[in-house]
Scaffold this active site. Structure first.
Site, short mmCIF file in Angstrom:
data_model
loop_
_atom_site.label_atom_id
_atom_site.label_comp_id
_atom_site.label_asym_id
_atom_site.label_seq_id
_atom_site.Cartn_x
_atom_site.Cartn_y
_atom_site.Cartn_z
N GLU A 233 17.37 52.49 32.67
CA GLU A 233 18.11 51.31 33.11
C GLU A 233 19.41 51.66 33.82
O GLU A 233 20.16 50.77 34.22
CB GLU A 233 18.41 50.39 31.91
CG GLU A 233 17.17 49.83 31.24
CD GLU A 233 16.29 49.06 32.23
OE1 GLU A 233 16.85 48.29 33.04
OE2 GLU A 233 15.06 49.22 32.18
N GLU B 25 23.59 55.08 31.62
CA GLU B 25 22.61 54.12 31.12
C GLU B 25 22.94 52.71 31.59
O GLU B 25 22.25 51.76 31.27
CB GLU B 25 22.56 54.16 29.60
CG GLU B 25 22.12 55.51 29.06
CD GLU B 25 21.93 55.51 27.56
OE1 GLU B 25 20.86 55.09 27.10
OE2 GLU B 25 22.87 55.92 26.85
N ARG C 265 25.31 50.47 35.03
CA ARG C 265 25.35 50.30 36.48
C ARG C 265 26.62 50.89 37.09
O ARG C 265 27.73 50.52 36.71
CB ARG C 265 25.27 48.81 36.82
CG ARG C 265 25.34 48.51 38.30
CD ARG C 265 25.31 47.00 38.56
NE ARG C 265 25.37 46.73 39.99
CZ ARG C 265 24.32 46.72 40.80
NH1 ARG C 265 23.12 46.94 40.30
NH2 ARG C 265 24.45 46.48 42.08
N SER D 194 28.42 47.73 33.12
CA SER D 194 28.51 47.49 34.55
C SER D 194 29.93 47.74 35.03
O SER D 194 30.90 47.34 34.39
CB SER D 194 28.11 46.05 34.87
OG SER D 194 28.21 45.78 36.24
N ALA E 185 28.25 50.28 25.51
CA ALA E 185 27.07 49.50 25.84
C ALA E 185 27.45 48.05 26.11
O ALA E 185 28.23 47.45 25.38
CB ALA E 185 26.06 49.58 24.69
N LYS F 263 48.45 42.63 32.24
CA LYS F 263 47.14 42.43 32.85
C LYS F 263 46.43 43.77 33.00
O LYS F 263 47.07 44.82 33.06
CB LYS F 263 47.29 41.75 34.21
CG LYS F 263 47.73 40.30 34.11
CD LYS F 263 47.72 39.63 35.46
CE LYS F 263 48.07 38.14 35.33
NZ LYS F 263 48.05 37.45 36.64
N ARG G 126 39.65 47.12 23.06
CA ARG G 126 38.78 46.47 22.10
C ARG G 126 39.09 44.98 22.06
O ARG G 126 40.12 44.53 22.57
CB ARG G 126 38.97 47.07 20.71
CG ARG G 126 40.34 46.75 20.10
CD ARG G 126 40.58 47.48 18.81
NE ARG G 126 41.81 47.02 18.16
CZ ARG G 126 42.39 47.63 17.12
NH1 ARG G 126 41.84 48.73 16.62
NH2 ARG G 126 43.48 47.12 16.58
N SER H 179 38.21 40.91 16.55
CA SER H 179 37.07 40.13 16.09
C SER H 179 37.48 38.80 15.46
O SER H 179 36.63 37.91 15.28
CB SER H 179 36.26 40.95 15.08
OG SER H 179 37.05 41.29 13.96
#
Length: 343
Positions: free
Chosen positions: A204, A220, A222, A240, A263, A303, A316, A319
């Site tokens: 991929e 793995e 783009r 990406s 990922a 920014k 990160r 959460s």
């Protein structure tokens, strides 16, 4: 005078006699004046940037010129070309200007894929308008207006014409396979990609033209047009990188050395060395980032573009709050040596 590049190769023409692609197995960067002068005497080069059609007899005469210039690989190809019935072409580029012919464009793309120049190391302005949409098939490149008739001819002769893709840019490995790489799905690396030695491109993974890796990398995700990934950096599955053709504008988005784009993460500004972007986090130049000190306290909000090129950062998403945070990446990612083995 300092010449930029030259190459002898084969060309494919459409039924109107127009060149639609060209293959240069042994391009030469910065050829010396003596070699150019000998080629000029044989094929009639007048100066500047020229694309010249070459006869098989002329190709045979070029063998000695290449040998005298210590260009053994080009001499060997010229010797083989002397007995070929395929259209032959020689491109001589006195200057690194925007390509004016299809053959010039293909030469410049192959200079990058041969690792003779880095991405952004040659002028490619206007190449989209210059190149044709081509059907890349198991019987070679076919100009689109001629495809339907060629398909019928093949079927009537008991053959099946298989079309791999319809695009301006073919896959790189049909022109050059750089040493020391692994590419799981060759259709996902376009001609004009720079694939550094030690790079693995998984199924991929994708590398566009005028982009790529400079050394050992696991790809793995783009790598878009214009993007350069430094040695030792990995692009995680589904990740990406925003290219100059996909929103990055004139800003060259890059990743430094020994960094990790996790990922399904994304990046829209240049990343420094030893940086990590958490899986699933897409950060752009305009993303507001909460800067933290070593104790986890907020220092300021900036920014993404303000952190362009800064090294040793960990990005990160909190959460609980959803806020994008950044702190010093004291435990820089150590890449898996086994994944990078191309043996």
């Amino acid at each position: 005078m300092a010449y930029f590049a030259l190459a002898l190769g084969t060309a494919t023409k459409n039924r109107d006699g127009k060149i639609i692609e060209a293959y240069f197995p042994t391009p030469i960067l910065n050829p010396n004046d003596d070699l150019v002068a000998q080629l000029a005497a044989t094929i009639g080069y007048q100066g500047g940037n020229e694309t010249l059609e070459v006869t098989a007899a002329q190709a045979g005469e070029l063998v000695q010129a290449f040998q005298a210039g210590s260009e053994t690989a080009s001499a060997d190809f010229a010797a083989k070309a002397a007995s070929s019935a395929q259209p032959l072409v020689c491109v001589i580029l006195a200057n690194d200007d925007k390509p004016q012919t299809v053959a010039e464009g293909f030469l410049k793309l192959q200079l990058i894929s041969h690792r003779l120049v880095q991405p952004h190391g040659t002028v490619l302005d206007g190449i989209f308008g210059l190149l044709h949409n081509i059907a890349w098939t198991n019987e070679g490149p076919i100009d689109l207006p001629e495809l339907a008739e060629r398909q019928m001819e093949a079927r009537l002769a008991g053959r099946t014409l298989s079309v791999d893709c319809v695009d301006k840019f073919p896959k790189m490995v049909d022109y050059v396979v750089p040493a020391g790489v692994r590419i799981a799905d060759t259709s996902r690396v376009r001609l004009g990609a720079h694939v550094g030695e030690g790079t693995t491109v998984m199924h991929e993974g994708f590398i566009n033209f005028n982009a790529g890796t400079t050394g050992v990398s696991m790809v793995e995700g783009r790598i878009s047009a214009g993007v350069v990934v430094g040695n030792g950096s990995d692009i995680g599955g589904g990740a990406s990188i925003m290219g100059t053709l996909s929103g990055g504008g004139k800003v060259i988005v890059s990743i430094g050395e020994n960094s990790l784009l996790g990922a399904n993460a994304g990046l829209g500004f240049p990343l420094g060395d030893r940086c990590t972007v958490e899986s699933g986090l897409y950060i752009t130049a305009g993303t507001k980032v909460r800067m933290l000190d070593k104790d986890g306290n907020e220092v300021e909000i900036v920014k993404g573009r303000d952190l362009a090129g800064v090294s040793d950062l960990l990005f990160r998403r909190n959460s609980l709050t959803g806020q994008v945070e950044c702190l010093a990446n004291k435990s820089a990612v150590e890449l898996n040596d086994e994944l990078h083995s191309n043996n």
